[in-house]
Design a protein around this motif. Structure first.
Motif, mmCIF file in Angstrom:
data_model
loop_
_atom_site.group_PDB
_atom_site.id
_atom_site.type_symbol
_atom_site.label_atom_id
_atom_site.label_comp_id
_atom_site.label_asym_id
_atom_site.label_seq_id
_atom_site.Cartn_x
_atom_site.Cartn_y
_atom_site.Cartn_z
ATOM 1 N N GLU A 53 22.179 80.236 32.532
ATOM 2 C CA GLU A 53 23.336 80.081 33.399
ATOM 3 C C GLU A 53 24.517 79.494 32.624
ATOM 4 O OE1 GLU A 53 20.376 78.919 33.841
ATOM 5 O OE2 GLU A 53 19.565 79.533 35.782
ATOM 6 N N ALA A 54 25.710 79.795 33.100
ATOM 7 C CA ALA A 54 26.925 79.344 32.413
ATOM 8 C C ALA A 54 26.990 77.826 32.321
ATOM 9 C CB ALA A 54 28.155 79.888 33.136
ATOM 10 N N LYS A 55 26.538 77.132 33.373
ATOM 11 C CA LYS A 55 26.633 75.670 33.365
ATOM 12 C C LYS A 55 25.722 75.057 32.288
ATOM 13 C CE LYS A 55 23.119 74.683 36.897
ATOM 14 N NZ LYS A 55 22.843 73.958 38.173
ATOM 15 N N ILE A 56 24.552 75.680 32.048
ATOM 16 C CA ILE A 56 23.659 75.180 31.005
ATOM 17 C C ILE A 56 24.253 75.449 29.632
ATOM 18 C CG2 ILE A 56 21.347 75.302 30.013
ATOM 19 C CD1 ILE A 56 20.324 76.181 32.740
ATOM 20 N N ALA A 57 24.828 76.645 29.460
ATOM 21 C CA ALA A 57 25.486 76.977 28.194
ATOM 22 C C ALA A 57 26.609 75.991 27.905
ATOM 23 C CB ALA A 57 26.023 78.402 28.241
ATOM 24 N N PHE A 58 27.366 75.630 28.945
ATOM 25 C CA PHE A 58 28.473 74.686 28.771
ATOM 26 C C PHE A 58 27.950 73.305 28.370
ATOM 27 C CE2 PHE A 58 31.601 71.647 30.575
ATOM 28 C CZ PHE A 58 32.674 71.998 29.773
ATOM 29 N N LYS A 59 26.842 72.884 28.963
ATOM 30 C CA LYS A 59 26.253 71.592 28.600
ATOM 31 C C LYS A 59 25.798 71.584 27.143
ATOM 32 C CE LYS A 59 24.559 70.373 33.247
ATOM 33 N NZ LYS A 59 23.344 70.145 34.071
ATOM 34 N N LEU A 60 25.208 72.694 26.707
ATOM 35 C CA LEU A 60 24.779 72.790 25.309
ATOM 36 C C LEU A 60 25.987 72.761 24.371
ATOM 37 C CD1 LEU A 60 21.963 75.488 25.611
ATOM 38 C CD2 LEU A 60 21.672 73.035 25.225
ATOM 39 N N MET A 61 27.082 73.376 24.802
ATOM 40 C CA MET A 61 28.303 73.351 23.995
ATOM 41 C C MET A 61 28.844 71.926 23.871
ATOM 42 S SD MET A 61 30.291 76.809 25.243
ATOM 43 C CE MET A 61 31.677 76.543 24.104
ATOM 44 N N CYS A 63 27.031 69.224 23.903
ATOM 45 C CA CYS A 63 26.139 68.556 22.941
ATOM 46 C C CYS A 63 26.549 68.893 21.513
ATOM 47 C CB CYS A 63 24.692 68.985 23.186
ATOM 48 S SG CYS A 63 23.982 68.352 24.712
ATOM 49 N N GLY A 64 26.835 70.163 21.253
ATOM 50 C CA GLY A 64 27.252 70.573 19.920
ATOM 51 C C GLY A 64 28.590 69.976 19.530
ATOM 52 N N SER A 152 24.511 60.788 21.118
ATOM 53 C CA SER A 152 24.811 61.420 22.406
ATOM 54 C C SER A 152 24.375 62.877 22.423
ATOM 55 C CB SER A 152 26.319 61.337 22.694
ATOM 56 O OG SER A 152 26.754 60.008 22.759
ATOM 57 N N GLY A 153 24.664 63.589 21.330
ATOM 58 C CA GLY A 153 24.328 65.005 21.278
ATOM 59 C C GLY A 153 22.840 65.260 21.335
ATOM 60 N N GLN A 154 22.053 64.500 20.556
ATOM 61 C CA GLN A 154 20.616 64.775 20.526
ATOM 62 C C GLN A 154 19.913 64.325 21.797
ATOM 63 O OE1 GLN A 154 18.399 62.397 17.470
ATOM 64 N NE2 GLN A 154 20.418 61.521 17.029
ATOM 65 N N VAL A 155 20.356 63.205 22.385
ATOM 66 C CA VAL A 155 19.774 62.775 23.659
ATOM 67 C C VAL A 155 20.113 63.791 24.751
ATOM 68 C CG1 VAL A 155 19.875 61.033 25.493
ATOM 69 C CG2 VAL A 155 19.742 60.319 23.107
ATOM 70 N N GLY A 156 21.377 64.243 24.766
ATOM 71 C CA GLY A 156 21.781 65.229 25.762
ATOM 72 C C GLY A 156 21.009 66.529 25.618
ATOM 73 N N TYR A 157 20.864 67.022 24.387
ATOM 74 C CA TYR A 157 20.137 68.279 24.156
ATOM 75 C C TYR A 157 18.688 68.152 24.601
ATOM 76 C CZ TYR A 157 18.278 72.369 21.729
ATOM 77 O OH TYR A 157 17.652 73.565 21.431
ATOM 78 N N LYS A 158 18.047 67.054 24.250
ATOM 79 C CA LYS A 158 16.651 66.831 24.621
ATOM 80 C C LYS A 158 16.477 66.854 26.133
ATOM 81 C CE LYS A 158 13.056 63.246 24.362
ATOM 82 N NZ LYS A 158 11.948 64.169 24.048
ATOM 83 N N ARG A 159 17.374 66.192 26.848
ATOM 84 C CA ARG A 159 17.267 66.107 28.304
ATOM 85 C C ARG A 159 17.593 67.447 28.967
ATOM 86 N NH1 ARG A 159 17.530 60.385 30.004
ATOM 87 N NH2 ARG A 159 18.233 61.110 32.047
ATOM 88 N N ILE A 160 18.574 68.167 28.424
ATOM 89 C CA ILE A 160 18.945 69.460 29.006
ATOM 90 C C ILE A 160 17.796 70.462 28.890
ATOM 91 C CG2 ILE A 160 20.448 71.481 28.738
ATOM 92 C CD1 ILE A 160 22.644 69.452 27.850
ATOM 93 N N ILE A 161 17.220 70.563 27.704
ATOM 94 C CA ILE A 161 16.117 71.505 27.498
ATOM 95 C C ILE A 161 14.930 71.150 28.383
ATOM 96 C CG2 ILE A 161 14.410 72.352 25.845
ATOM 97 C CD1 ILE A 161 17.176 73.568 25.472
#
Length: 291
Positions: A53-61, A63-64, A152-161
């Motif tokens: 979904e677009a919202k998940i892609a945006f969250k990953l962006m 994080c990056g 922030s990026g790695q914690v966010g990525y871990k939680r999103i996945i």
């Protein structure tokens, strides 16, 4: 954990390559741009636009943008004020930020963070107690900016996945991570970059290519994938494996005149800060277990 250890060994040389061959010689924002652009190119072929979904892609962006784009902006600037061992030692605060950010997202208070942070700062002072000046303080603060973004990026990525799509092959969505980073880096280079300080030697171009494809592209994918396979405490500890590895590489190959005693004293105080932080986290975890 084996993945995180492997990436640590891979990254151990990156600090010295930047500090010795790029810092002050090649425009920092151009270095960041090339690294992120090459890493993006590596993962674009795997990206499946309709898979999430677009919202998940945006969250990953996001994080990056934090972990790679903004972090690199701070990180490369720090080498203008600090030596490679100092930059490495001052990244020791990253595990504290990992636990603090994760605790904040879980809406709990990390009491040990303030004590640990003060001890870590004392360790930093011990390393340069005879040479603390405006440049040193600025460098220390810049590294903390990089640490916060990386954490922030790695914690966010871990939680999103874990929360959104743990079923997906991560290589098919990681391109969004790099697209988020490049969305930050391109305008920053256009606004702040110096086109008169591009690489001038084959060695500099080769180092940037290696850093982009291997250290950034493969390295960040492996690191974030490894982060999803361990608990937050292990992830925090893994962030500091890079420090001794990076310092050993730098001292052995490039900086044999480093003040080992002072580095050891300051590093010991900083490690004490991590121990204090870990003890507070253990007490919190024990308090949550029902009797």
């Amino acid at each position: 954990m084996p993945i995180l250890i492997a990436v640590t060994l891979l990254w151990a040389f990156s600090f010295s390559l930047i500090g010795v061959y790029l810092a002050g010689q090649v425009d920092a924002w151009f270095s960041v741009l090339m690294r992120v652009a090459l890493a993006t190119i590596v993962f674009l072929p795997f990206l499946k636009l309709r898979q999430i979904e677009a919202k998940i892609a945006f969250k990953l962006m996001i994080c990056g943008a934090l972990q790679l784009g903004i972090m690199y902006g701070f990180y490369y600037q720090s080498f203008l004020y600090l030596s490679v061992p100092e930059v490495l030692l001052f990244t020791v605060m990253t595990p504290l930020y990992v636990t603090l950010i994760n605790d904040m997202l879980d809406r709990r208070l990390n009491v040990g963070f303030a004590i640990s942070a003060i001890l870590a700062i004392l360790g930093a002072v011990a390393i340069r107690y005879q040479g603390i000046d405006e440049g040193f303080i600025k460098g220390l603060l810049i590294v903390q900016g990089a640490n916060i973004c990386f954490a922030s990026g790695q914690v966010g990525y871990k939680r999103i996945i874990a929360k959104e799509r743990p079923d997906l092959p991560q290589r098919t969505v990681f391109g969004w991570f790099f697209l988020g980073a490049i969305a930050v880096v391109v305008p920053c280079y256009l606004a702040l970059g110096n086109p008169d300080k591009l690489p001038t030697t084959t060695l500099q171009w080769s180092i940037l290519t290696y850093l982009g494809i291997v250290a950034s592209g493969l390295g960040y994918f492996a690191w974030n994938k490894g982060a999803t396979m361990v608990n937050i405490g292990t992830l925090a500890v893994a962030n500091n494996l890079l420090i001794p590895a990076g310092i050993i590489v730098n001292v052995v190959f490039w900086n044999r005149d480093a003040d080992i005693v002072r580095l050891a004293i300051g590093g010991g105080i900083i490690l004490l800060a991590l121990w204090v932080n870990d003890k507070f986290n253990q007490k919190y975890a024990e308090a949550k277990v029902p009797a």
